[in-house]
Write a protein that holds these residues in place. Structure first.
Motif, PDB file in Angstrom:
ATOM      1  N   GLY A   2       0.817  -1.194   0.000  1.00  0.00           N
ATOM      2  CA  GLY A   2       0.000   0.000   0.000  1.00  0.00           C
ATOM      3  C   GLY A   2       0.855   1.250   0.000  1.00  0.00           C
ATOM      4  N   ARG A   3       0.244   2.365  -0.300  1.00  0.00           N
ATOM      5  CA  ARG A   3       0.966   3.633  -0.307  1.00  0.00           C
ATOM      6  C   ARG A   3       1.254   4.089   1.115  1.00  0.00           C
ATOM      7  NH1 ARG A   3      -2.903   7.325  -3.768  1.00  0.00           N
ATOM      8  NH2 ARG A   3      -1.598   8.892  -2.782  1.00  0.00           N
ATOM      9  N   ASP A   4       2.246   4.926   1.252  1.00  0.00           N
ATOM     10  CA  ASP A   4       2.577   5.526   2.535  1.00  0.00           C
ATOM     11  C   ASP A   4       1.355   6.252   3.082  1.00  0.00           C
ATOM     12  OD1 ASP A   4       3.488   7.117   4.627  1.00  0.00           O
ATOM     13  OD2 ASP A   4       5.438   7.435   3.691  1.00  0.00           O
ATOM     14  N   ASN A   5       1.033   6.017   4.387  1.00  0.00           N
ATOM     15  CA  ASN A   5      -0.130   6.651   5.003  1.00  0.00           C
ATOM     16  C   ASN A   5      -0.119   8.173   4.840  1.00  0.00           C
ATOM     17  OD1 ASN A   5      -0.388   4.060   5.853  1.00  0.00           O
ATOM     18  ND2 ASN A   5      -0.615   4.510   8.019  1.00  0.00           N
ATOM     19  N   LEU A   6       1.092   8.764   4.910  1.00  0.00           N
ATOM     20  CA  LEU A   6       1.195  10.217   4.862  1.00  0.00           C
ATOM     21  C   LEU A   6       0.758  10.774   3.516  1.00  0.00           C
ATOM     22  CD1 LEU A   6       4.593  10.661   6.729  1.00  0.00           C
ATOM     23  CD2 LEU A   6       2.292  11.013   7.631  1.00  0.00           C
ATOM     24  N   MET A   7       0.701   9.923   2.512  1.00  0.00           N
ATOM     25  CA  MET A   7       0.319  10.362   1.182  1.00  0.00           C
ATOM     26  C   MET A   7      -1.160  10.114   0.895  1.00  0.00           C
ATOM     27  SD  MET A   7       3.111  11.588   0.011  1.00  0.00           S
ATOM     28  CE  MET A   7       2.725  11.738  -1.739  1.00  0.00           C
ATOM     29  N   ILE A   8      -1.860   9.476   1.825  1.00  0.00           N
ATOM     30  CA  ILE A   8      -3.248   9.087   1.578  1.00  0.00           C
ATOM     31  C   ILE A   8      -4.199  10.091   2.222  1.00  0.00           C
ATOM     32  CG2 ILE A   8      -5.008   7.317   1.938  1.00  0.00           C
ATOM     33  CD1 ILE A   8      -2.796   5.241   1.882  1.00  0.00           C
ATOM     34  N   ARG A   9      -5.098  10.614   1.405  1.00  0.00           N
ATOM     35  CA  ARG A   9      -6.091  11.578   1.865  1.00  0.00           C
ATOM     36  C   ARG A   9      -7.465  10.910   1.882  1.00  0.00           C
ATOM     37  NH1 ARG A   9      -4.267  15.471  -2.838  1.00  0.00           N
ATOM     38  NH2 ARG A   9      -4.267  13.385  -3.718  1.00  0.00           N
ATOM     39  N   VAL A  10      -8.131  11.019   3.005  1.00  0.00           N
ATOM     40  CA  VAL A  10      -9.428  10.363   3.209  1.00  0.00           C
ATOM     41  C   VAL A  10     -10.516  11.415   3.353  1.00  0.00           C
ATOM     42  CG1 VAL A  10     -10.781   8.875   4.729  1.00  0.00           C
ATOM     43  CG2 VAL A  10      -8.349   8.375   4.332  1.00  0.00           C
ATOM     44  N   THR A  29     -17.901   7.576  14.666  1.00  0.00           N
ATOM     45  CA  THR A  29     -17.397   8.396  13.567  1.00  0.00           C
ATOM     46  C   THR A  29     -16.270   9.298  14.055  1.00  0.00           C
ATOM     47  OG1 THR A  29     -19.559   8.357  12.466  1.00  0.00           O
ATOM     48  CG2 THR A  29     -18.017  10.068  11.782  1.00  0.00           C
ATOM     49  N   GLN A  30     -16.453   9.899  15.221  1.00  0.00           N
ATOM     50  CA  GLN A  30     -15.404  10.716  15.812  1.00  0.00           C
ATOM     51  C   GLN A  30     -14.176   9.866  16.151  1.00  0.00           C
ATOM     52  OE1 GLN A  30     -17.543  12.361  19.125  1.00  0.00           O
ATOM     53  NE2 GLN A  30     -18.655  13.850  17.866  1.00  0.00           N
ATOM     54  N   THR A  31     -14.429   8.651  16.652  1.00  0.00           N
ATOM     55  CA  THR A  31     -13.332   7.741  16.987  1.00  0.00           C
ATOM     56  C   THR A  31     -12.553   7.345  15.741  1.00  0.00           C
ATOM     57  OG1 THR A  31     -14.549   6.862  18.899  1.00  0.00           O
ATOM     58  CG2 THR A  31     -12.758   5.506  18.026  1.00  0.00           C
ATOM     59  N   LEU A  32     -13.275   7.079  14.646  1.00  0.00           N
ATOM     60  CA  LEU A  32     -12.602   6.701  13.402  1.00  0.00           C
ATOM     61  C   LEU A  32     -11.722   7.834  12.892  1.00  0.00           C
ATOM     62  CD1 LEU A  32     -12.120   4.791  11.039  1.00  0.00           C
ATOM     63  CD2 LEU A  32     -14.195   5.701   9.968  1.00  0.00           C
ATOM     64  N   GLN A  33     -12.228   9.054  12.918  1.00  0.00           N
ATOM     65  CA  GLN A  33     -11.434  10.193  12.459  1.00  0.00           C
ATOM     66  C   GLN A  33     -10.148  10.302  13.275  1.00  0.00           C
ATOM     67  OE1 GLN A  33     -13.519  13.947  12.440  1.00  0.00           O
ATOM     68  NE2 GLN A  33     -11.743  15.098  11.725  1.00  0.00           N
ATOM     69  N   LEU A  34     -10.261  10.170  14.599  1.00  0.00           N
ATOM     70  CA  LEU A  34      -9.091  10.228  15.472  1.00  0.00           C
ATOM     71  C   LEU A  34      -8.123   9.091  15.173  1.00  0.00           C
ATOM     72  CD1 LEU A  34      -7.559  11.340  17.942  1.00  0.00           C
ATOM     73  CD2 LEU A  34      -9.022   9.885  19.376  1.00  0.00           C
ATOM     74  N   ALA A  35      -8.649   7.883  15.002  1.00  0.00           N
ATOM     75  CA  ALA A  35      -7.802   6.716  14.763  1.00  0.00           C
ATOM     76  C   ALA A  35      -7.051   6.835  13.442  1.00  0.00           C
ATOM     77  CB  ALA A  35      -8.646   5.440  14.777  1.00  0.00           C
ATOM     78  N   VAL A  43      -7.255  13.432   7.038  1.00  0.00           N
ATOM     79  CA  VAL A  43      -8.695  13.187   7.049  1.00  0.00           C
ATOM     80  C   VAL A  43      -9.465  14.496   6.953  1.00  0.00           C
ATOM     81  CG1 VAL A  43     -10.632  12.150   8.299  1.00  0.00           C
ATOM     82  CG2 VAL A  43      -8.345  11.134   8.476  1.00  0.00           C
ATOM     83  N   THR A  44     -10.379  14.559   5.974  1.00  0.00           N
ATOM     84  CA  THR A  44     -11.326  15.665   5.868  1.00  0.00           C
ATOM     85  C   THR A  44     -12.711  15.108   6.157  1.00  0.00           C
ATOM     86  OG1 THR A  44      -9.987  16.803   4.195  1.00  0.00           O
ATOM     87  CG2 THR A  44     -12.314  17.430   4.360  1.00  0.00           C
ATOM     88  N   ALA A  45     -13.317  15.551   7.249  1.00  0.00           N
ATOM     89  CA  ALA A  45     -14.644  15.075   7.638  1.00  0.00           C
ATOM     90  C   ALA A  45     -15.685  16.128   7.302  1.00  0.00           C
ATOM     91  CB  ALA A  45     -14.678  14.738   9.124  1.00  0.00           C
ATOM     92  N   LEU A  46     -16.677  15.760   6.489  1.00  0.00           N
ATOM     93  CA  LEU A  46     -17.716  16.699   6.066  1.00  0.00           C
ATOM     94  C   LEU A  46     -19.099  16.085   6.236  1.00  0.00           C
ATOM     95  CD1 LEU A  46     -16.177  18.098   2.743  1.00  0.00           C
ATOM     96  CD2 LEU A  46     -16.248  19.228   4.976  1.00  0.00           C
ATOM     97  N   SER A  47     -20.053  16.921   6.588  1.00  0.00           N
ATOM     98  CA  SER A  47     -21.451  16.486   6.632  1.00  0.00           C
ATOM     99  C   SER A  47     -21.980  16.389   5.203  1.00  0.00           C
ATOM    100  CB  SER A  47     -22.298  17.474   7.432  1.00  0.00           C
ATOM    101  OG  SER A  47     -23.682  17.253   7.197  1.00  0.00           O
ATOM    102  N   TRP A  48     -22.452  15.228   4.836  1.00  0.00           N
ATOM    103  CA  TRP A  48     -22.949  15.053   3.471  1.00  0.00           C
ATOM    104  C   TRP A  48     -24.244  15.829   3.235  1.00  0.00           C
ATOM    105  CZ3 TRP A  48     -27.654  12.663   2.200  1.00  0.00           C
ATOM    106  CH2 TRP A  48     -28.333  12.064   3.275  1.00  0.00           C
ATOM    107  N   GLN A  49     -24.954  16.184   4.305  1.00  0.00           N
ATOM    108  CA  GLN A  49     -26.214  16.918   4.180  1.00  0.00           C
ATOM    109  C   GLN A  49     -26.013  18.427   4.226  1.00  0.00           C
ATOM    110  OE1 GLN A  49     -28.103  14.610   7.462  1.00  0.00           O
ATOM    111  NE2 GLN A  49     -29.864  14.459   6.087  1.00  0.00           N
ATOM    112  N   GLN A  50     -25.065  18.894   5.020  1.00  0.00           N
ATOM    113  CA  GLN A  50     -24.911  20.322   5.246  1.00  0.00           C
ATOM    114  C   GLN A  50     -23.853  20.963   4.354  1.00  0.00           C
ATOM    115  OE1 GLN A  50     -24.137  20.442   9.491  1.00  0.00           O
ATOM    116  NE2 GLN A  50     -26.315  20.587   9.972  1.00  0.00           N
ATOM    117  N   THR A  51     -23.102  20.165   3.612  1.00  0.00           N
ATOM    118  CA  THR A  51     -22.055  20.689   2.737  1.00  0.00           C
ATOM    119  C   THR A  51     -22.574  20.744   1.301  1.00  0.00           C
ATOM    120  OG1 THR A  51     -20.404  19.617   4.160  1.00  0.00           O
ATOM    121  CG2 THR A  51     -19.660  20.430   2.018  1.00  0.00           C
TER     122      THR A  51
END
Length: 365
Positions: A2-10, A29-35, A43-51
């Protein structure tokens, strides 16, 4: 490789944080973002309804992997973004889908549409084997068997050389803040006069909270129950429990911030759900050294049966749940603490994050 984690954008697609959707999925969901961040992902976390969709599309195009925080709204949005960007989509499945659809009364057309939508998902991450079995059963039109246990917590290659489309990653636990003292109960001593019981969760149909009141009635008069949480059934429950409230055995405390103090004030917590995936309220209770006694639904058997089968009632009745509580109180405290600590240790945040790292890296191969 797999690619280097530092290069992967989620891009993490999630529900908006409102008072109406608080609970296990929002917590996880908050735990996953932290992990993921601790694993080195951007990690970019966005609300699919409000964005605005244009912004979602922009972020998707500049991401490597799309992750939907659950298998309904965020996944629908993820499929739309995937068809426009060709980015891999991972859908996180929490509850057992067949049971969820049955309780919601989903029509035949809705189920056909769901199967079509799920055909665009590259990988499903299930929180338990119970959830995986239900998902596979839905996709196949029957109750299917789960994948081999080698899929639990990793994305190992199958005998055919292909990475499985579904795999199991049990929920992870973040340390709860608050009172750092361990659970300490004198319930086993003759001087004990009160049994303090807690329920933490939504007051909704699938949680079957009316069974809490029936369980309390089946317990000795020195047992007291505090209900922490809110929901559409609260007025009905308060009306049904008027006599218990009048004599001080039942309290409704409403929704509260999750921390150690939420659990450590009780000697035992209860879970009466009709179905679960990997219940966070049970895991958080154990992490706070408070045993959780539950009805023997599949997800709870999966969670407790190997290490602490006494936490399960022998059948799905409030009387059986009351008996399980009383039996628990007769066990040596040291044995109970050792058993529940062993269960909680299987849900560490580093292990959770590492399992997700493997999933995301393999989705790019």
């Amino acid at each position: 490789m797999g690619r280097d984690n530092l290069m992967i954008r989620v891009l993490l697609l999630q529900d908006p944080a409102t008072s109406n959707n608080w609970g296990g999925v929002q917590t996880m969901t908050q735990t996953l973002q932290l992990a993921l961040q601790e694993q080195g992902f951007e990690v970019t976390a966005l609300s699919w309804q409000q964005t605005k969709f244009g912004e979602l599309l922009y972020e998707a195009r500049h991401s490597d992997v799309l992750v939907a925080s659950h298998n309904f709204g965020p996944t629908y949005c993820g499929v739309a973004l995937k068809t426009l960007t060709y980015k891999p989509l991972v859908s996180w499945v929490h509850g057992p889908l067949l049971e969820v659809l049955q309780m919601s009364g989903a029509s035949w057309w809705k189920q056909r549409w769901l199967k079509h939508v799920y055909g665009y998902v590259d990988r499903f991450v299930c929180v338990s084997q119970t959830t995986e079995s239900s998902l596979l059963g839905f996709l196949a039109g029957t109750r299917a068997q789960t994948n081999d246990n080698s899929n639990r917590g990793n994305s190992s290659i199958t005998s055919s050389g292909k990475t499985p489309r579904t795999l199991v990653i049990p929920n992870g636990l973040t340390p709860l803040t608050g009172n750092a003292e361990s659970f300490d109960s004198d319930v086993n001593t003759k001087s004990s006069t009160n049994l303090s019981i807690g329920y933490i969760g939504r007051l909704s149909q699938e949680k079957r909270p009316h069974l809490l009141l029936e369980t309390l009635r089946a317990l000795p008069d020195d047992a007291h129950l505090s209900v922490v949480g809110d929901g559409v059934l609260r007025p009905e429950l308060e009306d049904a429990g008027k006599d218990l409230m009048a004599n001080g055995r039942l309290k409704f405390l409403g929704r509260q911030v999750s921390n150690q103090n939420l659990y450590t004030r009780y000697q035992v917590s209860l879970l009466t759900s009709k179905y679960e995936g990997c219940p966070m309220t049970a895991l958080e209770s154990l992490a706070c050294c408070v045993p959780c006694v539950a009805l023997p639904i599949p997800a709870l058997r999966e969670l407790f049966e190997q290490d602490a089968p006494y936490l399960l009632a022998h059948k799905e009745t409030p009387q059986a749940l009351a008996i399980a509580v009383l039996n628990l109180m007769r066990l040596p405290k040291e044995q109970v603490q050792k058993d529940i600590a062993r269960i909680a240790s299987k849900h560490s945040l580093p292990q959770f994050g590492n399992s997700w790292r493997i999933v995301i890296q393999s989705s790019l191969n």
